[in-house]
Design an enzyme around this catalytic site. Structure first.
Site, PDB file in Angstrom:
ATOM      1  N   SER A 161       0.849  -1.195   0.000  1.00 35.96           N
ATOM      2  CA  SER A 161       0.000   0.000   0.000  1.00 35.96           C
ATOM      3  C   SER A 161       0.880   1.239   0.000  1.00 35.96           C
ATOM      4  CB  SER A 161      -0.891   0.009   1.249  1.00 35.96           C
ATOM      5  OG  SER A 161      -1.517   1.259   1.430  1.00 35.96           O
ATOM      6  N   TYR A 187      -0.289  -0.078  10.609  1.00 32.60           N
ATOM      7  CA  TYR A 187      -0.599  -0.495   9.251  1.00 32.60           C
ATOM      8  C   TYR A 187       0.569  -0.186   8.318  1.00 32.60           C
ATOM      9  CZ  TYR A 187      -3.191  -0.942   4.838  1.00 32.60           C
ATOM     10  OH  TYR A 187      -3.609  -1.320   3.588  1.00 32.60           O
TER      11      TYR A 187
END
Length: 314
Positions: A161, A187
């Site tokens: 990501s 994350y």
């Protein structure tokens, strides 16, 4: 494997997974897609099945996987779509999946994940996002190494990501035992780990015919955002600037995964990071695109591999 001419393709951010795989014949190839029961996982699996691959949806909720498999079979006409249980946060579940696998594996798509969750830990005490997004996939790939080697030209797709830009892997406190827990930092480091895995897997396994690449799929509305409020999403996207102003469809979001998994343009290519169906440029400060140097650092990649192996050893 990280050095070489950047890969350029005719595809764009608007391309779909089916457009990327058009003309590619995957008959006789076997693929596993983690998280294949929802979101871009379904569209990744659909594109692979449409090209003739035997596809296994590795999912935490088998009933959801069965629904997805039935729908994929209906739209592609390929009935070689199977479902197998897999909970990436549970080492026993990963070990069971590996033990039940038989024969070569040509494509492993490490797609499943969680994003910006509240602070949660596995039974082992590992921070949940790192455990699910990285450690579970690491255990899966290393466990399936013999099957990948047997394919004689396997590819691993590591879905990362742009959030990797939020944090390197903080090696001295991966599990937030000394620093305050912050969902996006957790994350971010897990997504950096996804890139570092591709770097080190390609270095270690290239002689086995196995190459891994990482990617950012783009911003897609899926259940990945279940822990994030609409207000938080809007704030995050405003910070990201106009380059990420529009949402991709799931079909567009799966395109870069399918490109990395299947395109002949990536033959012999490993340890790289892609976005919008192109190899990403180095990150420039003030932007939310490109790949951070720390995510491609070979020393960090080696260190993460060693640490992950030690963590998962009983």
């Amino acid at each position: 494997m990280t050095i070489g001419t950047p890969v350029s393709t005719p595809f764009t951010a608007e391309s779909t997974a089916l457009e990327v795989v058009a003309g590619i014949d995957l008959t006789g190839r076997r693929a596993v897609v983690t998280g294949g029961g929802s979101g871009i996982g379904v569209e990744t699996a659909r594109a692979l099945a449409s090209a003739g691959a035997d596809v296994t949806l590795a999912v935490r909720k088998p009933e959801q996987g069965e629904r997805a498999a039935s729908e994929i079979i209906g739209t592609t006409g390929n009935d070689r779509v199977a479902v197998a249980p897999l909970d990436l946060a549970d080492p026993a579940s990963v070990a069971a999946f590996v033990a039940n696998w038989d024969g070569p594996l040509h494509i492993l798509v490490d797609n499943a994940g969680i994003m910006a969750s509240p602070e949660m830990r596995t039974l082992q005490g590992w921070e949940m996002q790192f455990a699910t997004n990285h450690l579970g996939h690491f255990a899966l790939a290393t466990g399936l190494h013999p099957a990948l080697a047997a394919a004689q030209g396997a590819r691993i797709v590591s879905v990362s990501s742009a959030a990797h830009l939020r944090s390197p892997v903080v090696f001295d406190d991966i599990n937030f035992e000394r620093r305050p827990y912050e969902p996006w930092a957790a994350y971010g480091q897990s997504k950096t780990a996804n890139v570092l895995f591709a770097v080190e897997a390609s270095r270690r396994w290239a002689d086995d015919g196995i190459l891994a690449n990482a990617l950012h799929p783009g911003a897609i509305r899926t259940n990945l955002q279940r822990y994030v409020t609409e207000e938080e999403l809007a704030r995050m996207r405003a910070q990201s600037g106009p380059a990420t102003a529009s949402w991709k469809t799931p079909e567009q979001g799966a395109a870069t995964s399918v490109l990395v998994a299947t395109s002949p343009l990536l033959d012999g290519v490993g340890g790289r990071y892609f976005e919008d169906c192109q190899q990403a440029a180095p990150h420039q400060p003030g932007t939310r695109t490109g790949v951070a140097p720390y995510a491609l650092d070979p020393e960090s990649a080696h260190h993460l591999w060693t640490l992950s192996t030690r963590t998962l050893t009983p």
